[in-house]
Design a protein around this motif. Structure first.
Motif, PDB file in Angstrom:
ATOM      1  N   LEU A  50      63.600  49.144  63.804  1.00  0.00           N
ATOM      2  CA  LEU A  50      64.253  50.370  63.573  1.00  0.00           C
ATOM      3  C   LEU A  50      63.552  51.618  64.172  1.00  0.00           C
ATOM      4  CD1 LEU A  50      66.534  51.667  61.769  1.00  0.00           C
ATOM      5  CD2 LEU A  50      65.116  52.029  59.761  1.00  0.00           C
ATOM      6  N   THR A  51      62.282  51.307  64.297  1.00  0.00           N
ATOM      7  CA  THR A  51      61.426  52.494  64.820  1.00  0.00           C
ATOM      8  C   THR A  51      61.569  52.647  66.199  1.00  0.00           C
ATOM      9  OG1 THR A  51      59.575  50.999  64.871  1.00  0.00           O
ATOM     10  CG2 THR A  51      59.571  52.199  63.174  1.00  0.00           C
ATOM     11  N   ASP A  52      62.256  51.607  66.782  1.00  0.00           N
ATOM     12  CA  ASP A  52      62.775  52.003  68.113  1.00  0.00           C
ATOM     13  C   ASP A  52      63.818  52.815  68.329  1.00  0.00           C
ATOM     14  OD1 ASP A  52      60.439  50.215  69.020  1.00  0.00           O
ATOM     15  OD2 ASP A  52      61.850  48.416  69.384  1.00  0.00           O
ATOM     16  N   PHE A  53      64.438  53.276  67.371  1.00  0.00           N
ATOM     17  CA  PHE A  53      65.700  54.033  67.364  1.00  0.00           C
ATOM     18  C   PHE A  53      65.289  55.418  66.794  1.00  0.00           C
ATOM     19  CE2 PHE A  53      67.068  49.777  67.276  1.00  0.00           C
ATOM     20  CZ  PHE A  53      68.148  49.723  68.497  1.00  0.00           C
ATOM     21  N   GLY A  54      63.975  55.492  66.623  1.00  0.00           N
ATOM     22  CA  GLY A  54      63.673  57.009  66.255  1.00  0.00           C
ATOM     23  C   GLY A  54      63.234  57.141  64.693  1.00  0.00           C
ATOM     24  N   LYS A  81      69.389  41.395  64.236  1.00  0.00           N
ATOM     25  CA  LYS A  81      68.541  41.629  62.792  1.00  0.00           C
ATOM     26  C   LYS A  81      67.617  43.067  63.027  1.00  0.00           C
ATOM     27  CE  LYS A  81      64.917  38.880  62.226  1.00  0.00           C
ATOM     28  NZ  LYS A  81      64.101  37.699  61.841  1.00  0.00           N
ATOM     29  N   ILE A  82      68.001  44.006  62.172  1.00  0.00           N
ATOM     30  CA  ILE A  82      67.281  45.259  62.288  1.00  0.00           C
ATOM     31  C   ILE A  82      65.898  45.043  61.301  1.00  0.00           C
ATOM     32  CG2 ILE A  82      67.322  47.850  61.608  1.00  0.00           C
ATOM     33  CD1 ILE A  82      70.575  47.387  62.003  1.00  0.00           C
ATOM     34  N   MET A  83      64.862  45.013  61.738  1.00  0.00           N
ATOM     35  CA  MET A  83      63.634  44.976  61.214  1.00  0.00           C
ATOM     36  C   MET A  83      63.040  46.382  60.785  1.00  0.00           C
ATOM     37  SD  MET A  83      61.734  41.759  63.044  1.00  0.00           S
ATOM     38  CE  MET A  83      61.637  42.701  64.710  1.00  0.00           C
ATOM     39  N   VAL A  84      62.767  46.628  59.516  1.00  0.00           N
ATOM     40  CA  VAL A  84      62.142  47.901  58.894  1.00  0.00           C
ATOM     41  C   VAL A  84      60.600  47.459  58.749  1.00  0.00           C
ATOM     42  CG1 VAL A  84      62.218  49.777  57.437  1.00  0.00           C
ATOM     43  CG2 VAL A  84      64.488  48.554  58.247  1.00  0.00           C
ATOM     44  N   PRO A  85      59.586  48.072  59.554  1.00  0.00           N
ATOM     45  CA  PRO A  85      58.378  47.790  59.195  1.00  0.00           C
ATOM     46  C   PRO A  85      57.884  48.741  58.237  1.00  0.00           C
ATOM     47  CG  PRO A  85      58.635  49.370  61.287  1.00  0.00           C
ATOM     48  CD  PRO A  85      59.914  48.835  60.748  1.00  0.00           C
ATOM     49  N   GLU A  86      56.481  48.344  57.647  1.00  0.00           N
ATOM     50  CA  GLU A  86      55.903  49.285  56.670  1.00  0.00           C
ATOM     51  C   GLU A  86      56.320  50.861  56.787  1.00  0.00           C
ATOM     52  OE1 GLU A  86      51.510  49.805  54.573  1.00  0.00           O
ATOM     53  OE2 GLU A  86      51.730  48.348  56.163  1.00  0.00           O
ATOM     54  N   CYS A 102      71.752  41.751  59.873  1.00  0.00           N
ATOM     55  CA  CYS A 102      70.880  41.404  58.941  1.00  0.00           C
ATOM     56  C   CYS A 102      69.883  42.674  58.957  1.00  0.00           C
ATOM     57  CB  CYS A 102      69.845  40.181  59.294  1.00  0.00           C
ATOM     58  SG  CYS A 102      68.501  39.783  58.097  1.00  0.00           S
ATOM     59  N   ILE A 103      69.433  43.292  57.683  1.00  0.00           N
ATOM     60  CA  ILE A 103      68.500  44.268  57.694  1.00  0.00           C
ATOM     61  C   ILE A 103      67.279  43.587  57.089  1.00  0.00           C
ATOM     62  CG2 ILE A 103      67.784  46.217  56.523  1.00  0.00           C
ATOM     63  CD1 ILE A 103      70.461  47.380  56.724  1.00  0.00           C
ATOM     64  N   GLU A 104      66.215  43.340  57.569  1.00  0.00           N
ATOM     65  CA  GLU A 104      64.788  43.122  57.121  1.00  0.00           C
ATOM     66  C   GLU A 104      63.987  43.817  56.780  1.00  0.00           C
ATOM     67  OE1 GLU A 104      61.093  40.225  58.740  1.00  0.00           O
ATOM     68  OE2 GLU A 104      62.986  39.761  59.674  1.00  0.00           O
ATOM     69  N   SER A 109      57.835  48.141  53.032  1.00  0.00           N
ATOM     70  CA  SER A 109      58.611  49.080  53.475  1.00  0.00           C
ATOM     71  C   SER A 109      59.705  49.555  52.567  1.00  0.00           C
ATOM     72  CB  SER A 109      59.700  48.474  54.489  1.00  0.00           C
ATOM     73  OG  SER A 109      60.515  47.587  54.284  1.00  0.00           O
ATOM     74  N   LYS A 110      60.146  50.608  52.366  1.00  0.00           N
ATOM     75  CA  LYS A 110      60.643  51.366  51.448  1.00  0.00           C
ATOM     76  C   LYS A 110      61.941  52.061  52.076  1.00  0.00           C
ATOM     77  CE  LYS A 110      59.257  52.445  47.408  1.00  0.00           C
ATOM     78  NZ  LYS A 110      58.449  53.561  46.249  1.00  0.00           N
ATOM     79  N   LEU A 111      63.043  51.962  51.792  1.00  0.00           N
ATOM     80  CA  LEU A 111      64.123  52.839  52.035  1.00  0.00           C
ATOM     81  C   LEU A 111      64.399  53.764  50.661  1.00  0.00           C
ATOM     82  CD1 LEU A 111      66.933  50.537  53.756  1.00  0.00           C
ATOM     83  CD2 LEU A 111      64.790  51.617  54.706  1.00  0.00           C
ATOM     84  N   VAL A 112      64.277  55.062  51.086  1.00  0.00           N
ATOM     85  CA  VAL A 112      64.554  56.130  49.918  1.00  0.00           C
ATOM     86  C   VAL A 112      65.842  56.873  50.091  1.00  0.00           C
ATOM     87  CG1 VAL A 112      63.578  58.058  48.793  1.00  0.00           C
ATOM     88  CG2 VAL A 112      62.270  55.926  49.296  1.00  0.00           C
ATOM     89  N   PHE A 113      66.799  56.832  49.398  1.00  0.00           N
ATOM     90  CA  PHE A 113      67.882  57.519  49.680  1.00  0.00           C
ATOM     91  C   PHE A 113      67.943  58.858  49.411  1.00  0.00           C
ATOM     92  CE2 PHE A 113      69.395  53.234  50.193  1.00  0.00           C
ATOM     93  CZ  PHE A 113      70.340  53.261  51.351  1.00  0.00           C
ATOM     94  N   GLY A 114      68.424  60.050  50.132  1.00  0.00           N
ATOM     95  CA  GLY A 114      68.777  61.345  49.799  1.00  0.00           C
ATOM     96  C   GLY A 114      69.502  61.784  48.878  1.00  0.00           C
ATOM     97  N   SER A 115      69.577  62.690  48.055  1.00  0.00           N
ATOM     98  CA  SER A 115      70.244  63.086  47.001  1.00  0.00           C
ATOM     99  C   SER A 115      71.522  64.283  46.979  1.00  0.00           C
ATOM    100  CB  SER A 115      69.219  63.469  45.653  1.00  0.00           C
ATOM    101  OG  SER A 115      68.544  64.620  46.006  1.00  0.00           O
ATOM    102  N   ALA A 116      71.500  64.551  48.278  1.00  0.00           N
ATOM    103  CA  ALA A 116      72.717  65.575  48.338  1.00  0.00           C
ATOM    104  C   ALA A 116      74.004  65.065  48.416  1.00  0.00           C
ATOM    105  CB  ALA A 116      72.483  66.423  49.585  1.00  0.00           C
ATOM    106  N   PRO A 117      75.000  65.276  47.399  1.00  0.00           N
ATOM    107  CA  PRO A 117      76.260  64.606  47.555  1.00  0.00           C
ATOM    108  C   PRO A 117      76.915  64.789  48.665  1.00  0.00           C
ATOM    109  CG  PRO A 117      75.509  65.707  45.322  1.00  0.00           C
ATOM    110  CD  PRO A 117      74.672  66.032  46.274  1.00  0.00           C
ATOM    111  N   SER A 118      76.987  65.598  49.338  1.00  0.00           N
ATOM    112  CA  SER A 118      77.744  65.907  50.676  1.00  0.00           C
ATOM    113  C   SER A 118      77.422  64.862  51.608  1.00  0.00           C
ATOM    114  CB  SER A 118      77.507  67.354  51.110  1.00  0.00           C
ATOM    115  OG  SER A 118      76.113  67.675  51.241  1.00  0.00           O
ATOM    116  N   ASP A 119      76.307  64.511  51.535  1.00  0.00           N
ATOM    117  CA  ASP A 119      75.675  63.194  52.543  1.00  0.00           C
ATOM    118  C   ASP A 119      76.596  62.010  52.461  1.00  0.00           C
ATOM    119  OD1 ASP A 119      73.902  65.022  53.835  1.00  0.00           O
ATOM    120  OD2 ASP A 119      72.322  64.243  52.837  1.00  0.00           O
TER     121      ASP A 119
END
Length: 452
Positions: A50-54, A81-86, A102-104, A109-119
């Protein structure tokens, strides 16, 4: 506290079913036949970071564009397979998956979602408490996909405690509107919610998908139900950990879905650990797709209820196996089957084997009159088989069955049930053919005393 003992020997009750060619299948044969149809998807070897995409795991950079681009490339290359590193990755908006992706989530690693409803707009086709409608997108959303996986040792964090979770206080008007649309069969394109409404989105939803794997990840802080399996099939969920304490943070909610294996899960939820559903009221009966062939095994329950069927189950639930499960903490109820006369449908062929709970309020509970409301569409509840189950303490009741006068709960078989202590041992109303074999509630009575 009163002690009770029931040792009733009943011979030759049958826990088998009939195959299409007329042969009798035992419980284990039936379960194993279902397992043959649950096969995890093959994970693509087309790996990308995933880091290769910014993406930057600094908890500040919005990584949604990176996910969108990576998924776009996977679609163009027919899988990946999209790998998400630490790192901690902020995601301001939903992740819309694609087939053969596949998302690995790698360790740390942690995905934290934003809290703006419009998103989370524009609205997408989804379902809310058993009614199809258009609403804010689930945070991780798959619609009409095949061969999808979310795996690894990382975390998906809905980050909803101080945002979406608070919408529960304001949802009543929209909730009642959705139910009115259901009952009045309002055309689906007119059921538009989203902005101006307060129906919380799901954290993860697979809708009309097949061949799904969820393995190893930790799920926490969901805005609503954690994992909603909607009109989907061939699903494997294993070694998932829940840490979800917001309102209505169910673990897994299969709805109109089939061929599901849920195994080796560590639950810690503010609501139901597993809640099996099949639509609400008119729409559920109209849809007519039962939830079936669901195996829950080797899990550790902790939360509001262990395994629940209902209350939105109007299309019916059948062939559910709960086996070799225990507890890791308190549950209000262990096994809970609930419906009311607004639902209709059926609950049948439910097998509970080798299950243990510690302290609960009620150990095993069936009600056909949930919330004491409803009329006109009684639920047919029958063929429930409970064997080799234990509970240390039920502060309210051990075994409860509440049928309906015009549609009794029938053909429930209890064998090898042991409850160390409870306030009320049995409470059965509007039932027929309830069978006991080797039941001990309270301290077992052994050799009778004799006069001295």
């Amino acid at each position: 506290m009163r002690k009770y003992i029931f040792i009733l020997l009943v011979i030759n009750y049958c826990t088998s079913c009939t195959s299409p060619n007329g042969e009798q299948l035992s419980r284990t044969e039936k379960r194993d036949h279902i397992l043959k149809n649950i096969v995890p998807p093959t994970i693509s070897q087309n790996a990308m970071l995933l880091t290769d995409f910014g993406a930057i795991g600094d908890s500040l950079t919005d990584c949604k564009p990176a996910f969108d681009e990576a998924i776009k490339i996977c679609k163009e290359q027919k899988g990946g397979k999209i790998m998400v590193p630490e790192g901690i990755y902020l995601i301001n908006g939903p992740i819309h998956l694609a087939s053969n992706v596949c998302i690995e989530l790698q360790k740390g690693s942690k995905l934290v979602f934003g809290s703006a409803p419009s998103d989370y707009l524009p609205v997408v086709l989804t379902s809310w408490e058993g009614t199809f409608l258009y609403n804010y997108s689930p945070f991780v959303y798959g619609y009409q996909l095949e061969n999808i996986a979310i795996i690894g040792e990382g975390t998906i964090d809905g980050n909803a405690r101080d945002s979406f979770s608070k919408w529960a206080e304001h949802q009543k008007e929209s909730q009642l509107l959705s139910r009115q649309m259901n009952h009045e069969d309002i055309p689906l394109p007119e059921r538009i919610f989203g902005s101006g409404h307060f129906l919380r989105p799901h954290l993860i939803q697979f809708f009309e998908c097949k061949n799904i794997l969820i393995e190893g990840i930790t799920i926490k802080n969901s805005p609503f139900w954690c994992v909603h399996l909607l009109k989907s099939e061939n699903i494997t969920a294993r070694k998932v950990k829940f840490d979800a304490f917001n309102r209505n943070n169910d673990g897994f909610d299969p709805e109109y879905s089939k061929n599901i294996l849920i195994e080796d899960i560590d639950f810690n939820n503010a609501d139901d650990n597993v809640a099996i559903k099949a639509g609400r009221d008119h729409e559920g009966r109209k849809t007519g797709v039962s939830s079936e062939n669901i195996i829950i095994r080797n899990c550790r329950f902790k939360g509001l209820h262990g395994v629940v069927i209902g209350s939105e189950m109007s299309a019916g639930v059948q062939n559910v196996f709960v086996e070799n499960c225990t507890y890791s903490g308190y549950c209000k109820r262990g096994i809970y089957l609930k419906s009311n006369p607004d639902r209709g449908g059926f609950i049948r062929d439910i097998y509970v084997n080798n299950v243990e709970f510690g302290e609960v309020e009620d150990f095993f509970y069936i009600t056909a009159y949930y919330h004491g409301e409803g009329k006109g569409f009684e639920t047919d509840i029958r063929n429930i088989f409970v064997d080799n189950v234990k509970c240390r303490k039920a502060t309210n009741a051990g075994l409860v069955i509440q049928g309906y006068p015009s549609k009794k709960v029938s053909d429930v078989y209890f064998s090898n049930v042991h409850i160390d202590s409870c306030a009320t041992a049995l409470s059965f109303t509007n039932t027929e053919n309830i069978v006991f074999d080797d039941i001990v509630i309270g301290q077992e009575v052994k050799i009778p005393s004799h006069a001295k």
